[in-house]
Design a protein around this motif. Structure first.
Motif, PDB file in Angstrom:
ATOM      1  N   PRO A 274       6.516  81.671 -27.683  1.00 19.75           N
ATOM      2  CA  PRO A 274       7.510  82.249 -28.219  1.00 19.75           C
ATOM      3  C   PRO A 274       6.400  83.507 -29.118  1.00 19.75           C
ATOM      4  CG  PRO A 274       7.059  80.249 -29.414  1.00 19.75           C
ATOM      5  CD  PRO A 274       6.194  80.237 -28.390  1.00 19.75           C
ATOM      6  N   GLU A 275       7.006  84.531 -29.223  1.00 22.04           N
ATOM      7  CA  GLU A 275       6.501  85.471 -30.190  1.00 22.04           C
ATOM      8  C   GLU A 275       7.691  86.285 -31.004  1.00 22.04           C
ATOM      9  OE1 GLU A 275       3.442  88.454 -28.327  1.00 22.04           O
ATOM     10  OE2 GLU A 275       4.369  87.871 -26.543  1.00 22.04           O
ATOM     11  N   ILE A 276       7.447  86.821 -32.158  1.00 22.35           N
ATOM     12  CA  ILE A 276       8.490  87.539 -32.866  1.00 22.35           C
ATOM     13  C   ILE A 276       7.931  89.019 -33.030  1.00 22.35           C
ATOM     14  CG2 ILE A 276       9.721  87.824 -34.730  1.00 22.35           C
ATOM     15  CD1 ILE A 276      10.804  85.312 -33.554  1.00 22.35           C
ATOM     16  N   ILE A 277       8.725  89.902 -32.713  1.00 17.21           N
ATOM     17  CA  ILE A 277       8.160  91.435 -32.664  1.00 17.21           C
ATOM     18  C   ILE A 277       9.402  92.419 -33.354  1.00 17.21           C
ATOM     19  CG2 ILE A 277       7.033  91.326 -30.460  1.00 17.21           C
ATOM     20  CD1 ILE A 277       9.403  93.037 -29.427  1.00 17.21           C
ATOM     21  N   ASP A 278       9.099  93.217 -34.208  1.00 17.82           N
ATOM     22  CA  ASP A 278       9.879  94.149 -34.709  1.00 17.82           C
ATOM     23  C   ASP A 278      10.529  94.942 -33.417  1.00 17.82           C
ATOM     24  OD1 ASP A 278      10.940  96.720 -35.474  1.00 17.82           O
ATOM     25  OD2 ASP A 278       9.581  96.890 -37.124  1.00 17.82           O
ATOM     26  N   PRO A 279      11.994  94.832 -33.265  1.00 12.36           N
ATOM     27  CA  PRO A 279      12.622  95.419 -32.175  1.00 12.36           C
ATOM     28  C   PRO A 279      12.594  96.892 -32.121  1.00 12.36           C
ATOM     29  CG  PRO A 279      14.073  94.560 -33.796  1.00 12.36           C
ATOM     30  CD  PRO A 279      12.944  94.142 -34.387  1.00 12.36           C
ATOM     31  N   ASP A 280      12.135  97.596 -33.260  1.00  8.80           N
ATOM     32  CA  ASP A 280      12.115  99.120 -33.313  1.00  8.80           C
ATOM     33  C   ASP A 280      10.840  99.573 -32.780  1.00  8.80           C
ATOM     34  OD1 ASP A 280      14.737  99.377 -33.922  1.00  8.80           O
ATOM     35  OD2 ASP A 280      14.087  99.096 -36.099  1.00  8.80           O
ATOM     36  N   ARG A 309      11.511  90.455 -23.476  1.00 13.25           N
ATOM     37  CA  ARG A 309      12.332  90.814 -24.578  1.00 13.25           C
ATOM     38  C   ARG A 309      13.797  90.086 -24.584  1.00 13.25           C
ATOM     39  NH1 ARG A 309      11.032  96.471 -27.496  1.00 13.25           N
ATOM     40  NH2 ARG A 309      12.383  95.546 -28.731  1.00 13.25           N
ATOM     41  N   THR A 310      13.959  89.177 -25.386  1.00 11.89           N
ATOM     42  CA  THR A 310      15.237  88.546 -25.356  1.00 11.89           C
ATOM     43  C   THR A 310      16.490  89.462 -25.790  1.00 11.89           C
ATOM     44  OG1 THR A 310      15.001  87.400 -27.278  1.00 11.89           O
ATOM     45  CG2 THR A 310      14.242  86.064 -25.243  1.00 11.89           C
ATOM     46  N   ARG A 311      16.115  90.210 -26.830  1.00 13.61           N
ATOM     47  CA  ARG A 311      17.165  90.677 -27.763  1.00 13.61           C
ATOM     48  C   ARG A 311      17.729  90.034 -28.726  1.00 13.61           C
ATOM     49  NH1 ARG A 311      16.182  96.217 -27.719  1.00 13.61           N
ATOM     50  NH2 ARG A 311      15.424  96.580 -25.452  1.00 13.61           N
ATOM     51  N   ASP A 312      17.227  88.603 -28.724  1.00 18.16           N
ATOM     52  CA  ASP A 312      17.796  87.637 -29.712  1.00 18.16           C
ATOM     53  C   ASP A 312      16.984  87.754 -30.968  1.00 18.16           C
ATOM     54  OD1 ASP A 312      19.964  86.804 -28.031  1.00 18.16           O
ATOM     55  OD2 ASP A 312      18.660  85.525 -26.999  1.00 18.16           O
ATOM     56  N   ILE A 313      17.714  87.677 -32.226  1.00 18.28           N
ATOM     57  CA  ILE A 313      17.129  87.932 -33.517  1.00 18.28           C
ATOM     58  C   ILE A 313      16.999  86.658 -34.000  1.00 18.28           C
ATOM     59  CG2 ILE A 313      17.040  89.190 -35.696  1.00 18.28           C
ATOM     60  CD1 ILE A 313      16.976  91.038 -33.389  1.00 18.28           C
ATOM     61  N   THR A 314      15.674  86.217 -34.371  1.00 22.39           N
ATOM     62  CA  THR A 314      15.416  84.871 -35.120  1.00 22.39           C
ATOM     63  C   THR A 314      14.092  85.077 -35.906  1.00 22.39           C
ATOM     64  OG1 THR A 314      15.226  82.615 -34.718  1.00 22.39           O
ATOM     65  CG2 THR A 314      14.382  83.956 -33.103  1.00 22.39           C
ATOM     66  N   ALA A 315      13.740  83.920 -36.414  1.00 21.14           N
ATOM     67  CA  ALA A 315      12.366  83.815 -37.123  1.00 21.14           C
ATOM     68  C   ALA A 315      11.609  82.579 -36.474  1.00 21.14           C
ATOM     69  CB  ALA A 315      12.407  83.836 -38.438  1.00 21.14           C
TER      70      ALA A 315
END
Ligand code: DLL
Length: 443
Positions: A274-280, A309-315
């Motif tokens: 997993p990675e978390i990115i800024d969607p913008d 890019r899953t488009r799912d928002i999480t942390a």
């Protein structure tokens, strides 16, 4: 002579051992697998090779997990553009299964599995069920849809792999579901949370109290649901509700699961990085920050995904979990970056409306959001079911509830919604993913 409990404990430890790998070992395994999967896609998938070449990259440039953000993203559009088989990394003769997801727009996407992929999928589902406390001897009613949707077969193979008894009932035929649940002594159920609520309501109408049945566990996913929804489900049925996450592009259900601590979902990181990115901006975000979940499959053969890019928002939650699993957790998915509605210029997510509605006593978690436009202005109507007690109350009580709901939405979103209170069991139920929004603004 080992006791039955010893055998159960041994099975749990064997299946779930990768959940408890020490972090350095896990990171080393992830890197080895990452390197192999990037090489595999570079060698076998035109799109990946071309994208890497455009950036002057080869698999040899990947020297540690920290180098992953240098690789290009993969998106749903890539799956559509290469429809149906353009992203396969294995020859067709090695592919033993295809699934497809219809999505909301345009062409469906197709996903493929080799025999080894099906085994990995089964293993993560076995680990998911084990994390929810299920074992041999459990009777699992699998009410996820069987077919091209991954929910049915994913949960089926996992339940069998665990050694439990699986009832492949699929979705729908609600009265029969309840009959089977009662007659077969079902101890666990898999379905969407919204469908389970429908089952609970219907059971009450049929005069069956789910509290009195052996059912003790629900494994719910495939759609967003809130903590208030969990509380409602648990108090209405007496079961323990677990959140399971997954998506077709990555494998299906079994990407992440809650443990009994119910504080985030453990990601099966030995298979999905997993990675978390800024969607913008697409930039990586630090641990703990909320953003879009990006997943890389570390061990899939037929259709590996690099930085999907899953488009799912999480942390991501970096703190250790009291359950002892070393797998990192993610916060429950409350929303997708593409299910954001813009109403009169305000960004609104359906999950915020659910939270606002359920914060007010007297409502049920069955609602629908209807958007229309008149004279160039957006209007939002929210239809929500109320409890039978409230519905038979005097007009004054209903008006009071309507006002409280309008205020609750205004408080959370800063905009007004036209609230319509409707009788229990009047909004259409779904047997799979609930359809919460009807957008008629472009009609
Ligand atoms: O819904 C796989 C699945 C089946 C997951 C059964 C869990 C249980 P898709 O149809 O490809 O696959 O839809 C994937 O559904 O990107 C999320 O937006 C949403 N989703 C899945 N699980 C959850 C969850 C299956 N637990 C898309 N919470 C994902 C919130 C979820 N959203």
């Amino acid at each position: 002579m080992p006791t039955a409990l010893d055998t159960l404990t041994a099975t749990f430890h064997e299946a779930s051992a990768p959940d408890f790998l020490p972090a350095p070992q896990l990171r080393a395994l992830q890197f080895d697998r990452l390197h192999a999967v990037v090489q595999r896609t570079y060698d076998n998938v035109l799109l990946y090779r071309a994208r890497m070449s455009e950036r002057g990259l080869t698999p040899q440039d990947l020297r540690s997990l920290d180098d992953l953000p240098a690789l290009p993203f993969t998106t749903k559009a890539d799956l559509r553009d290469t429809y149906p088989f353009g992203l396969f990394a294995s020859p067709m003769r090695e592919i033993v299964r295809l699934h497809a997801s219809s999505g909301t727009t345009g062409k469906p996407i197709v996903v493929a599995y080799t025999r080894a992929d099906v085994e990995i999928w089964t293993s993560v589902m076995v680990r998911s069920f084990a994390a929810c406390g299920l074992h041999q001897g459990d009777i699992i009613q699998n009410a996820y849809g069987y077919g091209l949707f991954t929910g049915g077969l994913g949960a089926h193979y996992g339940a069998e792999g665990l050694g439990a008894t699986v009832i492949p009932i699929s979705g729908g035929n609600t009265d029969r579901q309840i009959q089977v649940m009662q007659d077969f002594g079902v101890t666990a159920i898999c379905c969407t949370p919204s469908y389970f609520l429908h089952l609970v309501d219907r059971a009450a109408v049929m005069g069956i109290d789910i509290h009195s049945l052996p059912l003790r566990t629900g494994i719910f996913g495939a759609e967003p649901w809130t903590e208030s929804m969990r509380r409602h489900i648990e108090s209405a049925s007496g079961i323990q509700a677990f959140d399971i996450y997954g998506l077709s592009e990555i494998i299906g259900p079994g990407v992440a699961i809650e443990c009994p601590c119910h504080d985030g979902l453990h990601i099966f990181e030995d298979h999905f990085y997993p990675e978390i990115i800024d969607p913008d901006t697409g930039h990586s975000l630090p641990p703990g920050a909320e953003g879009e979940l990006v997943l890389t499959t570390l061990s899939k053969h037929a259709m590996p995904m690099i930085r999907y890019r899953t488009r799912d928002i999480t942390a991501l939650i970096d703190k250790p979990c009291p359950c002892g699993r070393s797998l990192r957790r993610m916060r429950r998915i409350g929303r997708r970056s593409d299910d954001m509605l813009i109403i009169r210029g305000v960004n609104v997510f359906p999950s915020q409306i659910e939270a606002a509605l359920l914060a007010v006593e007297g409502t049920l978690p069955h609602y629908q959001i209807i958007l229309t436009r008149s004279h160039g202005l957006d209007d939002m109507e929210v239809h929500v079911e109320v409890t039978p007690g409230v519905f038979s109350d005097k007009v004054g009580a209903l008006e009071g509830l309507q006002t409280r709901l309008t205020r609750s939405i205004e408080h959370i979103l800063g905009i007004r919604a036209d609230i319509r209170l409707v009788a229990p069991n009047t909004l259409q139920r779904s047997e799979g993913k609930a359809k919460r929004v009807i957008d008629r603004r472009s009609c």
